[in-house]
Design a protein around this motif. Structure first.
Motif, PDB file in Angstrom:
ATOM      1  N   TRP A   4      26.847   1.940  -6.027  1.00 26.06           N
ATOM      2  CA  TRP A   4      25.414   2.139  -6.103  1.00 26.06           C
ATOM      3  C   TRP A   4      24.761   0.780  -6.227  1.00 26.06           C
ATOM      4  CZ3 TRP A   4      23.090   0.172 -10.464  1.00 26.06           C
ATOM      5  CH2 TRP A   4      23.932  -0.106 -11.546  1.00 26.06           C
ATOM      6  N   CYS A   5      23.449   0.723  -6.114  1.00 25.83           N
ATOM      7  CA  CYS A   5      22.748  -0.559  -6.215  1.00 25.83           C
ATOM      8  C   CYS A   5      21.322  -0.322  -6.658  1.00 25.83           C
ATOM      9  CB  CYS A   5      22.781  -1.294  -4.879  1.00 25.83           C
ATOM     10  SG  CYS A   5      22.135  -0.315  -3.491  1.00 25.83           S
ATOM     11  N   TYR A   6      20.790  -1.350  -7.330  1.00 22.49           N
ATOM     12  CA  TYR A   6      19.377  -1.303  -7.681  1.00 22.49           C
ATOM     13  C   TYR A   6      18.542  -1.535  -6.426  1.00 22.49           C
ATOM     14  CZ  TYR A   6      20.486  -1.388 -12.657  1.00 22.49           C
ATOM     15  OH  TYR A   6      20.950  -1.075 -13.903  1.00 22.49           O
ATOM     16  N   VAL A   7      17.420  -0.836  -6.328  1.00 19.66           N
ATOM     17  CA  VAL A   7      16.606  -0.903  -5.111  1.00 19.66           C
ATOM     18  C   VAL A   7      15.142  -1.058  -5.470  1.00 19.66           C
ATOM     19  CG1 VAL A   7      18.233   0.489  -3.772  1.00 19.66           C
ATOM     20  CG2 VAL A   7      16.381   1.597  -5.048  1.00 19.66           C
ATOM     21  N   ASP A   8      14.371  -1.406  -4.449  1.00 24.10           N
ATOM     22  CA  ASP A   8      12.915  -1.426  -4.565  1.00 24.10           C
ATOM     23  C   ASP A   8      12.436  -0.001  -4.333  1.00 24.10           C
ATOM     24  OD1 ASP A   8      10.183  -1.661  -4.343  1.00 24.10           O
ATOM     25  OD2 ASP A   8      10.237  -3.443  -3.075  1.00 24.10           O
ATOM     26  N   ALA A   9      12.016   0.656  -5.397  1.00 23.44           N
ATOM     27  CA  ALA A   9      11.680   2.079  -5.299  1.00 23.44           C
ATOM     28  C   ALA A   9      10.550   2.332  -4.313  1.00 23.44           C
ATOM     29  CB  ALA A   9      11.308   2.607  -6.681  1.00 23.44           C
ATOM     30  N   ASP A  10       9.520   1.500  -4.336  1.00 20.70           N
ATOM     31  CA  ASP A  10       8.385   1.716  -3.431  1.00 20.70           C
ATOM     32  C   ASP A  10       8.812   1.620  -1.972  1.00 20.70           C
ATOM     33  OD1 ASP A  10       6.722   2.054  -5.602  1.00 20.70           O
ATOM     34  OD2 ASP A  10       6.149  -0.072  -5.676  1.00 20.70           O
ATOM     35  N   ALA A  11       9.631   0.615  -1.662  1.00 22.50           N
ATOM     36  CA  ALA A  11      10.074   0.429  -0.275  1.00 22.50           C
ATOM     37  C   ALA A  11      10.984   1.570   0.168  1.00 22.50           C
ATOM     38  CB  ALA A  11      10.792  -0.911  -0.135  1.00 22.50           C
ATOM     39  N   CYS A  12      11.889   2.006  -0.704  1.00 22.49           N
ATOM     40  CA  CYS A  12      12.809   3.089  -0.346  1.00 22.49           C
ATOM     41  C   CYS A  12      12.071   4.399  -0.125  1.00 22.49           C
ATOM     42  CB  CYS A  12      13.865   3.254  -1.425  1.00 22.49           C
ATOM     43  SG  CYS A  12      15.244   2.104  -1.300  1.00 22.49           S
ATOM     44  N   VAL A  13      11.127   4.692  -0.990  1.00 20.82           N
ATOM     45  CA  VAL A  13      10.375   5.946  -0.872  1.00 20.82           C
ATOM     46  C   VAL A  13       9.502   5.940   0.377  1.00 20.82           C
ATOM     47  CG1 VAL A  13       8.580   7.347  -1.952  1.00 20.82           C
ATOM     48  CG2 VAL A  13      10.425   6.411  -3.337  1.00 20.82           C
ATOM     49  N   ARG A  14       8.971   4.753   0.704  1.00 14.60           N
ATOM     50  CA  ARG A  14       8.057   4.664   1.839  1.00 14.60           C
ATOM     51  C   ARG A  14       8.787   4.586   3.175  1.00 14.60           C
ATOM     52  NH1 ARG A  14       5.884   0.348   0.422  1.00 14.60           N
ATOM     53  NH2 ARG A  14       7.087  -1.082   1.757  1.00 14.60           N
TER      54      ARG A  14
END
Length: 282
Positions: A4-14
């Motif tokens: 797993w990895c930490y992600v940019d939530a806004d970018a992933c959701v968009r």
């Protein structure tokens, strides 16, 4: 092991359809918002999610109260092994174990939980809650939950508005179908029955009170009325009659006036009409 990895939530959701989760290792009050994803690293979090669901309560110990006995749902046995119908001194003795269908149900839930629920200890409801709700052992048990004395209560509870204000309930296990049984309402078309329905709205005492009020109002109406025609009629008769005859005549005139006023006011009352003042005009 699943990556797993930490992600940019806004970018992933968009920009992607990857499932994103907020990390529970950083409390909300810490001000740190970290989000991770398995899909972004070409992996899956099914195993972890199953583990989280199994450990949703974290292996807690539950303290539960029992409001009363109800065979075969919840009961205790005496020293000879007989089922006790009504709670006595043994009810406040936690060393005497509970038996019944609900206890077996709780054991099955613990088995399915696989360690998420470590233990369930049964106890009695408090005496103070019983004094506060003397009409219901079950409402008293719910009161203990609101007061924080126990975590839950085990029993056949009815979900009422009063109890919902104090705590939440599980999904119902049993549904009671309640019906109202009345005698067969046979149709009655007789004259006596139909006429008696006129008196149905009020009781006999209330009807008597209404009639007395109308009679008293009629008496006052005649007493305070200043009718020149009545006085003139009585004066003419007094000239032609003796004193005794005039007294009887006066009584008769007043009786007729009172009876007429009684009928008039009773008619206005029962017809919901408005009494008119003949001496007034627009």
């Amino acid at each position: 092991f699943q990556s797993w990895c930490y992600v940019d939530a806004d970018a992933c959701v968009r920009d992607t359809d990857n499932a994103v989760y907020r990390s529970s290792y950083f409390p909300v009050e810490s001000g740190v918002d970290m989000f991770y994803s398995y899909d972004a690293c070409n992996s899956t979090g099914n195993s972890w999610m199953e583990f989280v669901e199994r450990r949703a309560l974290g292996g807690i110990h539950i303290k539960a109260s029992v409001p009363s006995y109800l065979e075969p749902m919840i009961f205790k046995r005496d020293g000879e092994g007989n089922i006790i119908d009504e709670p006595g001194e043994e009810y406040y003795d936690n060393s005497v174990p509970y038996e019944g269908a609900y206890m077996n149900y709780i054991k099955e839930i613990m088995r399915i939980a696989k360690g998420d629920i470590t233990n369930v200890t049964y106890t009695y409801k408090s005496r103070s809650s019983t004094l506060k709700h003397p009409s219901s052992h079950y409402t008293a048990a719910v009161q203990d939950i609101e007061n924080g004395l126990v975590d839950m209560s085990v029993g056949p509870f009815w979900i009422t508005v009063e109890r919902l204000r104090m705590t939440s309930f599980t999904v119902p296990l049993i549904y009671d179908k309640i019906v109202l049984v009345i005698p067969d309402p046979m149709s009655k078309n007789g004259l006596s029955y139909q006429t008696s329905k006129v008196l149905a709205p009020f009781t006999a005492r209330l009807w008597l009170l209404v009639i007395l009020v109308i009679a008293f109002t009629s008496l006052l109406s005649v007493w305070f009325a200043k009718s020149s025609h009545t006085k003139r009629t009585m004066l003419e008769h007094s000239k032609r009659r003796t004193k005794s005859k005039f007294s009887r005549l006066r009584i008769g005139i007043y009786a007729r006036l009172i009876f007429d006023s009684f009928l008039e006011k009773g008619l206005y009352f029962f017809s919901e009409g408005v009494e008119q003042d003949e001496g007034s005009s627009l």
